[in-house]
Design a protein around this motif. Sequence first.
Motif, PDB file in Angstrom:
ATOM      1  N   HIS A  37      45.797  28.093  40.752  1.00 51.44           N
ATOM      2  CA  HIS A  37      45.809  29.208  39.878  1.00 51.44           C
ATOM      3  C   HIS A  37      45.072  28.767  38.686  1.00 51.44           C
ATOM      4  O   HIS A  37      44.515  29.714  37.680  1.00 51.44           O
ATOM      5  CB  HIS A  37      47.226  29.501  39.407  1.00 51.44           C
ATOM      6  CG  HIS A  37      47.923  30.099  40.470  1.00 51.44           C
ATOM      7  ND1 HIS A  37      47.624  31.306  41.223  1.00 51.44           N
ATOM      8  CD2 HIS A  37      49.263  29.875  40.955  1.00 51.44           C
ATOM      9  CE1 HIS A  37      48.568  31.597  42.107  1.00 51.44           C
ATOM     10  NE2 HIS A  37      49.451  30.846  41.989  1.00 51.44           N
ATOM     11  N   ARG A  38      44.571  27.541  38.158  1.00 52.66           N
ATOM     12  CA  ARG A  38      43.826  27.354  37.187  1.00 52.66           C
ATOM     13  C   ARG A  38      42.347  27.223  37.521  1.00 52.66           C
ATOM     14  O   ARG A  38      41.489  27.327  36.841  1.00 52.66           O
ATOM     15  CB  ARG A  38      43.952  25.651  36.757  1.00 52.66           C
ATOM     16  CG  ARG A  38      43.626  24.656  37.394  1.00 52.66           C
ATOM     17  CD  ARG A  38      44.031  23.466  36.893  1.00 52.66           C
ATOM     18  NE  ARG A  38      43.512  22.413  37.808  1.00 52.66           N
ATOM     19  CZ  ARG A  38      42.462  21.704  37.494  1.00 52.66           C
ATOM     20  NH1 ARG A  38      41.635  22.234  36.644  1.00 52.66           N
ATOM     21  NH2 ARG A  38      42.314  20.672  38.383  1.00 52.66           N
ATOM     22  N   LYS A  39      42.035  27.359  38.851  1.00 53.41           N
ATOM     23  CA  LYS A  39      40.730  27.559  39.451  1.00 53.41           C
ATOM     24  C   LYS A  39      40.105  29.039  38.972  1.00 53.41           C
ATOM     25  O   LYS A  39      40.654  29.865  39.050  1.00 53.41           O
ATOM     26  CB  LYS A  39      40.302  27.485  41.067  1.00 53.41           C
ATOM     27  CG  LYS A  39      40.840  26.032  41.525  1.00 53.41           C
ATOM     28  CD  LYS A  39      40.545  26.035  42.948  1.00 53.41           C
ATOM     29  CE  LYS A  39      40.812  24.528  43.335  1.00 53.41           C
ATOM     30  NZ  LYS A  39      40.904  24.463  44.783  1.00 53.41           N
ATOM     31  N   ILE A  40      38.942  29.103  38.567  1.00 54.35           N
ATOM     32  CA  ILE A  40      38.318  30.161  38.446  1.00 54.35           C
ATOM     33  C   ILE A  40      36.788  30.356  39.297  1.00 54.35           C
ATOM     34  O   ILE A  40      36.504  29.405  40.108  1.00 54.35           O
ATOM     35  CB  ILE A  40      37.745  30.393  37.024  1.00 54.35           C
ATOM     36  CG1 ILE A  40      36.802  29.363  36.176  1.00 54.35           C
ATOM     37  CG2 ILE A  40      39.059  30.749  36.024  1.00 54.35           C
ATOM     38  CD1 ILE A  40      36.478  29.450  34.911  1.00 54.35           C
ATOM     39  N   TRP A  41      36.390  31.387  39.309  1.00 51.62           N
ATOM     40  CA  TRP A  41      35.144  31.745  40.122  1.00 51.62           C
ATOM     41  C   TRP A  41      33.992  30.505  39.859  1.00 51.62           C
ATOM     42  O   TRP A  41      33.497  30.071  40.871  1.00 51.62           O
ATOM     43  CB  TRP A  41      34.658  33.019  39.827  1.00 51.62           C
ATOM     44  CG  TRP A  41      33.128  33.467  40.354  1.00 51.62           C
ATOM     45  CD1 TRP A  41      32.785  33.790  41.687  1.00 51.62           C
ATOM     46  CD2 TRP A  41      31.936  33.397  39.551  1.00 51.62           C
ATOM     47  NE1 TRP A  41      31.742  34.054  41.609  1.00 51.62           N
ATOM     48  CE2 TRP A  41      30.681  33.927  40.576  1.00 51.62           C
ATOM     49  CE3 TRP A  41      31.689  33.262  38.389  1.00 51.62           C
ATOM     50  CZ2 TRP A  41      29.551  34.158  40.447  1.00 51.62           C
ATOM     51  CZ3 TRP A  41      30.241  33.675  37.831  1.00 51.62           C
ATOM     52  CH2 TRP A  41      29.201  33.838  38.835  1.00 51.62           C
ATOM     53  N   ASN A  42      33.688  30.318  38.682  1.00 47.56           N
ATOM     54  CA  ASN A  42      32.552  29.141  38.347  1.00 47.56           C
ATOM     55  C   ASN A  42      33.323  27.726  38.454  1.00 47.56           C
ATOM     56  O   ASN A  42      34.070  27.369  37.646  1.00 47.56           O
ATOM     57  CB  ASN A  42      32.270  29.614  36.860  1.00 47.56           C
ATOM     58  CG  ASN A  42      30.735  28.726  36.642  1.00 47.56           C
ATOM     59  OD1 ASN A  42      30.357  27.762  37.373  1.00 47.56           O
ATOM     60  ND2 ASN A  42      30.286  29.037  35.465  1.00 47.56           N
ATOM     61  N   ALA A  43      32.930  27.117  39.372  1.00 46.46           N
ATOM     62  CA  ALA A  43      33.521  25.894  39.875  1.00 46.46           C
ATOM     63  C   ALA A  43      32.900  24.645  38.633  1.00 46.46           C
ATOM     64  O   ALA A  43      33.589  23.597  38.847  1.00 46.46           O
ATOM     65  CB  ALA A  43      33.314  25.423  41.180  1.00 46.46           C
ATOM     66  N   SER A  44      31.895  25.028  38.015  1.00 47.09           N
ATOM     67  CA  SER A  44      31.542  24.012  37.063  1.00 47.09           C
ATOM     68  C   SER A  44      32.525  23.988  35.822  1.00 47.09           C
ATOM     69  O   SER A  44      32.249  23.013  35.045  1.00 47.09           O
ATOM     70  CB  SER A  44      30.144  24.316  36.520  1.00 47.09           C
ATOM     71  OG  SER A  44      30.151  25.674  35.643  1.00 47.09           O
ATOM     72  N   ILE A  45      33.398  24.990  35.709  1.00 48.00           N
ATOM     73  CA  ILE A  45      34.399  24.817  34.598  1.00 48.00           C
ATOM     74  C   ILE A  45      35.648  23.930  35.261  1.00 48.00           C
ATOM     75  O   ILE A  45      36.092  24.901  36.414  1.00 48.00           O
ATOM     76  CB  ILE A  45      34.684  26.229  34.302  1.00 48.00           C
ATOM     77  CG1 ILE A  45      33.548  27.130  33.899  1.00 48.00           C
ATOM     78  CG2 ILE A  45      35.607  26.368  32.996  1.00 48.00           C
ATOM     79  CD1 ILE A  45      32.503  26.241  32.658  1.00 48.00           C
ATOM     80  N   ASP A  46      36.084  23.269  34.654  1.00 48.59           N
ATOM     81  CA  ASP A  46      37.288  22.653  35.195  1.00 48.59           C
ATOM     82  C   ASP A  46      38.336  22.242  33.853  1.00 48.59           C
ATOM     83  O   ASP A  46      38.074  21.520  33.197  1.00 48.59           O
ATOM     84  CB  ASP A  46      36.893  21.295  35.777  1.00 48.59           C
ATOM     85  CG  ASP A  46      38.132  20.374  36.520  1.00 48.59           C
ATOM     86  OD1 ASP A  46      39.316  21.309  36.466  1.00 48.59           O
ATOM     87  OD2 ASP A  46      38.358  19.147  36.612  1.00 48.59           O
ATOM     88  N   ARG A  47      39.119  23.151  33.900  1.00 47.22           N
ATOM     89  CA  ARG A  47      40.142  23.115  32.539  1.00 47.22           C
ATOM     90  C   ARG A  47      41.663  23.199  33.027  1.00 47.22           C
ATOM     91  O   ARG A  47      41.858  23.641  33.839  1.00 47.22           O
ATOM     92  CB  ARG A  47      39.695  24.195  31.555  1.00 47.22           C
ATOM     93  CG  ARG A  47      38.399  24.235  31.049  1.00 47.22           C
ATOM     94  CD  ARG A  47      38.170  25.361  29.993  1.00 47.22           C
ATOM     95  NE  ARG A  47      36.620  25.305  29.746  1.00 47.22           N
ATOM     96  CZ  ARG A  47      35.891  26.107  29.414  1.00 47.22           C
ATOM     97  NH1 ARG A  47      36.370  27.296  29.404  1.00 47.22           N
ATOM     98  NH2 ARG A  47      34.698  25.977  28.861  1.00 47.22           N
TER      99      ARG A  47
END
Length: 467
Positions: A37-47
């Motif tokens: 659920h923390r994943k978003i479309w742009n996988a270069s973002i990891d928070r």
Amino acid sequence: MTALSDAIELDRQAFDHLAAPFRGELVRPEDPSYDEHRKIWNASIDRRPALIARCAGVADVIATVRFARESGLVPAVRGGGHSFPGLSVCDGGVVIDLALMKGIRVDPAGRTVRAQAGVLLGELDRETQAFGMAVPAGIVTHTGLAGLTLGGGIGWLMRKYGLTIDQLLSVDLVTADGQLVKASATENPDLFWGVRGGGGNFGIVTEFEFRLNPLGPVVLAGPIFWAMEDSPQVLRFYRDWITDIPDEMQTIVIHRKAPAAPYLPPELHGKPVVAIGVCYAGPVEDGEKLVRPLREFGSTVLDLCTAKPFLDLQSMFDPSFPHGWWYYFRSADLAELSDDVIDIVADHALRMKSPLTAFPIFHLGGAIARVAEDETAYNARSAAHTININATTATSDGFEDECAWSRNFWSALQPYHTSVYVNFLMDEGEDRIRAAYGPAKYDRLKALKRRYDPDNFFRLNQNIPPD
């Protein structure tokens, strides 16, 4: 655990107060579904947020806003999770995830539709096209309706019907102090002006009401391809051709290496191409007459412009922008496709390395430009084109090189920039956000921010600070 995770542990009573009546799902770092659920479309973002609140309704949204304020946690708001710079997720704060809020209600007789903030474009299209109607919105079906709308909303139907915000009749919005308000032309009109282009600066929109427009369900649409080495000639022809086309004709120019897609012949896979994507929002036979000069220009390598369901067109680009790839963007509005601009585009297109990179040039004008400039927060309605220089790789391998290509390309075009579409910004700082709105609108948006969010609670966005 993060420091803010510790804060939740320390304020157990506040968390329990949130959790007891919560209809959705509260996900913490120790939960099995957290990474999903923390994943978003742009996988270069990891928070890594301290809490993900998957809201099932407005009451959940209000409760989470109040919890975040009382706990001193920064909120990130997620609709479809398509924010280019990853503003729909945060480190250590609370993600207010609206993905479960999927309600759509079409009123065919009144030609309106109400949609909750978790709706994706493809879901909205499916419901509205059942009645031969549409809201102009985007080009990828898994884009979130909320974020796209609040920034303006460009897509296949904008020259005929305008931007997504130009169809907006009202919104329901949760403010920074956890109050639900309505905004429309007659109720809180200042807020209604601001949400039409001002992004998520003023609160969380939980429901949208749109005007519907007749469309299809069959349209003349699809791309026509040439070899990329022919781009200078194709773009010069295209520039002349679009001077005499009606608003029903929407086009997007795309440069890329042909993907290994099932609708493309194997011998074209991996070859550098330039394509002009077409959507004619009118009778198919009228569109055929208009498209004929494109079909007959130069040496086309493939022609996929045919009569097809609008739903098929809307999903055509989905395989080129899937979840999980690494994305980076630089964008600008352009006044014209001058010879210099065309030469820069053609030159830099040939320098892209990744087989996944594809950058569009959108033709604007038409109905967009007929709305008065001061009617909405969205700016630069007189722009002729917007270019979105997208660098894409499947993983981190080669990503920095492709990002450098995007930045160099953007810099080469800088003398010809006029403005920028706010939804295409990365994390580029206040000057670029000001450029997206222009000085007068930016000052008006700041005044609105002072009224509705004076302490900048909603700041993980293309932020307009109140001071």
